[in-house]
Design an enzyme around this catalytic site. Sequence first.
Site, PDB file in Angstrom:
ATOM      1  N   LYS A   1       5.932  18.714  11.080  1.00  0.00           N
ATOM      2  CA  LYS A   1       5.471  18.107  12.466  1.00  0.00           C
ATOM      3  C   LYS A   1       5.769  19.335  13.237  1.00  0.00           C
ATOM      4  O   LYS A   1       5.143  19.719  14.111  1.00  0.00           O
ATOM      5  CB  LYS A   1       6.705  17.222  12.855  1.00  0.00           C
TER       6      LYS A   1
ATOM      7  N   HIS B   1      12.488  11.436  10.722  1.00  0.00           N
ATOM      8  CA  HIS B   1      13.580  12.164  10.444  1.00  0.00           C
ATOM      9  C   HIS B   1      14.289  11.449   8.937  1.00  0.00           C
ATOM     10  O   HIS B   1      14.540  12.185   8.054  1.00  0.00           O
ATOM     11  CB  HIS B   1      14.766  11.828  11.343  1.00  0.00           C
TER      12      HIS B   1
ATOM     13  N   GLN C   1      17.780  26.825  22.071  1.00  0.00           N
ATOM     14  CA  GLN C   1      16.554  26.777  21.700  1.00  0.00           C
ATOM     15  C   GLN C   1      15.938  26.026  22.856  1.00  0.00           C
ATOM     16  O   GLN C   1      14.411  25.834  23.001  1.00  0.00           O
ATOM     17  CB  GLN C   1      16.223  25.880  20.610  1.00  0.00           C
TER      18      GLN C   1
END
Length: 271
Positions: free
Chosen positions: A135, A23, A47
């Site tokens: 990623k 991050h 999600q």
Amino acid sequence: MDSNGKGHRIAFVPTMGALHEGHMSLVRRAKEISDITVVSIFVNPAQFSPLEDLGKYPRTFERDADLCRKENVDVIFYPDADQIYSDDHTVYIEEAVLSGSLCGASRPGHFRGVLTVVAKLFNLIQPSVAVFGQKDAQQAILIQRMVHDLNFPVKIIVAPILREPDGLAMSSRNVYLSPDERARALCLHQALCAAQDMLRNGEKEAMSVTKKMKQTIEQGGGVIDYIEIVDYDTLKPVSIMDGKVLIAIAVFIGKTRLIDNIVIDSQVLQA
Ligand code: AMP
């Protein structure tokens, strides 16, 4: 802001928190190209399916805030779920083609939740630039698609995957792994390296590469959710690897589902 509107280029890094170096590499990228860097920390319920890890997803706000402060992040946006989704929320963003494969096939509704929250965050934060990680390759492709199709005035940057020294892709979910599982989790990177080696040695048949990857993962103690070799733009499976392909995998290590990928451009590889 000056009279030309300069000085307020906002770069935005959306995250679900439990921040790690992966991050922070996006944050550093954002800082390089903006006047103001905004990081959101929001574990987006939309999600996650009811069977997934929403409840136990790591939440480490104080630590995350410290990391952001160290990187001189200007704003941390840390909303509650009910500030993002009102009780009467009924509009969602659905992508019709690219979201049906890979993680979209394993996690029905996942990308609908991702695209909806990213659209809302873009509207709330109004960034010029947003930085996402390779990623989550399919996510990055879908967000680029959404921005293109719905004319969001946001430039999308996709930054490389950061890995632990032994190759494991950094992920907030790595904290779920026991020491034994942490060792087994290396099979994801090993399988991707095996694929890359085969391509370097001239193998072009996706089936042979997939077979080798399957062996590597199973011998390493992983349970395969999917191994896919797809065209980078269409996300359609390829049988012969030519041009730019995405090799994407999702593997269960114990109960933890990990994803990883590499992008290979066979033309570049041969050059
Ligand atoms: P997440 O908090 O898992 O939703 O991830 C937030 C952003 O960080 C997404 O754009 C991810 O693709 C990105 N990200 C996660 N892990 C990594 C990593 N190991 N390297 C680079 N970016 C990452």
